[in-house]
Design an enzyme around this catalytic site. Structure first.
Site, short mmCIF file in Angstrom:
data_model
loop_
_atom_site.label_atom_id
_atom_site.label_comp_id
_atom_site.label_asym_id
_atom_site.label_seq_id
_atom_site.Cartn_x
_atom_site.Cartn_y
_atom_site.Cartn_z
N ARG A 145 0.86 -1.19 0.00
CA ARG A 145 0.00 0.00 0.00
C ARG A 145 0.90 1.24 0.00
NH1 ARG A 145 -2.31 2.98 4.78
NH2 ARG A 145 -3.99 4.21 3.92
N HIS B 256 -2.85 10.93 0.97
CA HIS B 256 -2.29 10.70 2.30
C HIS B 256 -1.63 12.02 2.73
CE1 HIS B 256 -0.78 7.38 5.17
NE2 HIS B 256 -0.38 8.52 5.70
N GLU C 153 -7.26 8.35 6.45
CA GLU C 153 -7.49 9.01 7.74
C GLU C 153 -7.99 10.45 7.60
OE1 GLU C 153 -3.98 8.61 10.16
OE2 GLU C 153 -4.01 6.44 10.06
N ASN D 271 -7.23 1.81 10.20
CA ASN D 271 -5.91 2.00 10.79
C ASN D 271 -6.07 2.03 12.30
OD1 ASN D 271 -5.15 2.29 8.16
ND2 ASN D 271 -4.52 4.43 8.32
N TYR E 84 -3.90 1.90 16.15
CA TYR E 84 -2.64 1.89 16.92
C TYR E 84 -2.88 1.71 18.41
CZ TYR E 84 -0.39 3.23 12.61
OH TYR E 84 0.08 3.21 11.33
N GLU F 109 -3.43 -0.17 8.29
CA GLU F 109 -2.22 0.22 9.05
C GLU F 109 -2.33 -0.34 10.45
OE1 GLU F 109 -1.19 4.37 9.36
OE2 GLU F 109 -1.59 4.70 7.22
O1 IFM Z 1 2.78 7.64 10.10
C1 IFM Z 1 1.40 7.67 10.29
C2 IFM Z 1 0.68 7.49 8.98
O2 IFM Z 1 1.04 8.44 8.05
C3 IFM Z 1 -0.81 7.59 9.19
N1 IFM Z 1 -1.24 6.72 10.25
C4 IFM Z 1 -0.51 6.74 11.48
C5 IFM Z 1 0.96 6.58 11.24
C6 IFM Z 1 1.74 6.61 12.57
O3 IFM Z 1 1.55 7.82 13.21
#
Ligand code: IFM
Length: 457
Positions: A78, A122, A167, A296, A298, A362
């Site tokens: 990607r 992006h 995002e 995405n 985290y 992500e």
């Molecule tokens: O690096 C970023 C990415 O560009 C978008 N999602 C989160 C990642 C980590 O912060």
């Protein structure tokens, strides 16, 4: 070799990157400045004054980077297309040299047996479009659809999988409300307009892509959905969580999948806007069917009733919501490690969006990695993070979530936005002085996961 947790046959295993974070070559072949080129030059906006001028020099080292992915065995890659490389002013015809770079990338990937997955946006808006008003201006959505058509015409013969936006929450709220991302504006009402125009841009681009791409191409959107948790079960804390869910999740999910605006969001933000920028027909345009949803993830978001002081990315929520640190271990970003949040999101979407395939576009972690005297990079915390999150994905799949793939963020250490080069998310270490690439232990570990289509004991 035993495989304790096997993923469904055909599961897609990828890595992800974004143009501004890795390409460099910021003024080559006709590329013009994006909002990040401008923002990163403003004093104090990016740590250490770092910019994406050179980044990981991927523009010149693309073949080497594809070879690294071939060694990993990924099925998919990607990447994002830099709008100012392909349509420098944000209007008019495509710049062939810009398109050619991505055509070469797609060819190199296909020759290596890797499926190219293109994201159109992006975060690198051509500066000229920001100068004319940026995402709070409706015309930017129309410009985006035209850009989508140009890229689809240029790459549609070799790229079958497409994402419109990455995002949009970050674009709207970090870019126009808290101002920690480009273009650095702190205008909460404008941020809400931006969110709507991003939804519109997505919908208009879906139509443009469908018109330009061969039948059978896949079109999607990637959201950084928030796994929101109330600190306690009190009504006030639960109401704080509702507000953040509206501003963080439903502000995109509802227009895109249900063709409506969340009523509570409109009520919560009444002090900032009457939403009259949403015109008749817009919500039909935002809700064009997509082939999958990219997620995405985290870390989770813990909230309580309270007050947030200072510029915030949550327009209208500031007097009602306090953000609480989640317990547990943290990454180098100071983000809590909690894979249950990913499981929560996947099972929620299984229930709320039946029939929409999900892809983790992500997931990954930054740690303070370094090459040891032998030149090796040991990153056991990242391996543990990835293992926990893949276990959570597997659990959600076993419980009926239709997850089709997983893209690890990121292939390479790169420009981590306002953190500059100080935060390393790659499974391949980059020495930014020499541009030498060194696969970390996590890269070898991930190659094993891909080879066995699952996690070993
Ligand atoms: O690096 C970023 C990415 O560009 C978008 N999602 C989160 C990642 C980590 O912060």
């Amino acid at each position: 070799m035993t495989t304790a947790l096997r993923f469904p046959d055909g599961f897609r295993w990828g890595t992800a990157t974004a143009a501004y974070q890795i390409e460099g070559a910021a003024s080559e072949d006709g590329r013009t400045p994006s909002i990040w080129d401008t923002f990163s030059r403003l004093p104090g906006k990016v740590r250490n004054g770092d910019t994406g001028d050179v980044a990981a020099d991927h523009y010149h080292r693309m073949s080497e980077d594809v070879a690294l992915m071939k060694d990993l065995g990924v099925t998919d890659y990607r990447f994002s297309v830099a709008w100012p490389r392909v349509q420098p002013t944000g209007r008019g015809p495509a710049l062939q040299k810009g398109l050619d770079f991505y055509r070469r990338l797609a060819d190199e990937l296909r020759n290596a047996g890797i499926r190219p997955v293109a994201t159109l946006y992006h975060w690198d808006l051509p500066q000229e479009l920001e100068d004319q008003g940026g995402w709070p201006r409706r015309e930017t959505a129309e410009r985006f659809a035209q850009y989508a058509a140009l890229v689809a015409d240029g790459l549609g013969d070799r790229v079958a999988t497409w994402t419109t936006l990455n995002e949009p929450w970050c674009t709207a709220f970090l870019g126009y409300a808290s101002g920690v991302h480009a273009p650095g504006r702190t205008e909460p009402a404008a941020a809400l307009r931006a969110a709507h125009h991003l939804n519109l841009a997505h919908g208009l681009a879906v139509d443009a892509l469908r018109a330009a791409l061969p039948r059978g191409s896949e079109v999607s959107l990637t959201l950084n959905l928030h796994a929101v948790r109330a600190l306690t079960e009190s009504a006030a804390d639960r109401d704080a969580a509702r507000r953040v869910d509206a501003l963080g999740n439903r502000i995109f999910l509802d227009p895109v999948f249900h063709g409506r605006l969340p009523e509570d969001l409109v009520a919560d933000t009444a002090g900032l806007t009457d939403w009259s920028f949403v015109r008749d027909g817009d919500l039909a345009a935002t809700s064009r069917p997509v082939d999958s949803l990219g997620i995405n993830y985290y870390s989770p978001t813990v909230v309580a009733a309270g007050r947030h002081e200072g510029p915030s990315p949550w327009p209208g929520a500031e007097p009602h919501v306090r953000f609480e640190p989640a317990p547990g271990p943290r990454t180098a970003m100071d983000w809590p490690v909690d894979a249950n949040g990913l499981h929560e999101l996947l099972t929620r979407l299984r229930d709320e969006l039946p029939g929409v395939p999900l892809v983790i576009t992500e997931n990954g972690a930054a740690y303070d990695d370094y090459a040891d005297p032998e030149g090796d990079v040991h990153d056991p915390e990242r391996v543990a993070y990835l293992r926990q999150h893949l276990t959570a994905v597997h659990r959600a799949v076993a419980e009926g979530a239709d997850v089709r793939g997983y893209f690890l963020w990121s292939l390479l250490d790169n420009f981590e936005w306002a953190y500059g080069y100080g935060k390393r998310f790659g499974i391949v270490h980059v020495d930014f002085a020499s541009q030498r690439r060194t696969p970390k232990d996590s890269a070898r570990w991930y190659a094993g996961v891909i080879a066995r289509n699952g996690l070993a004991d």
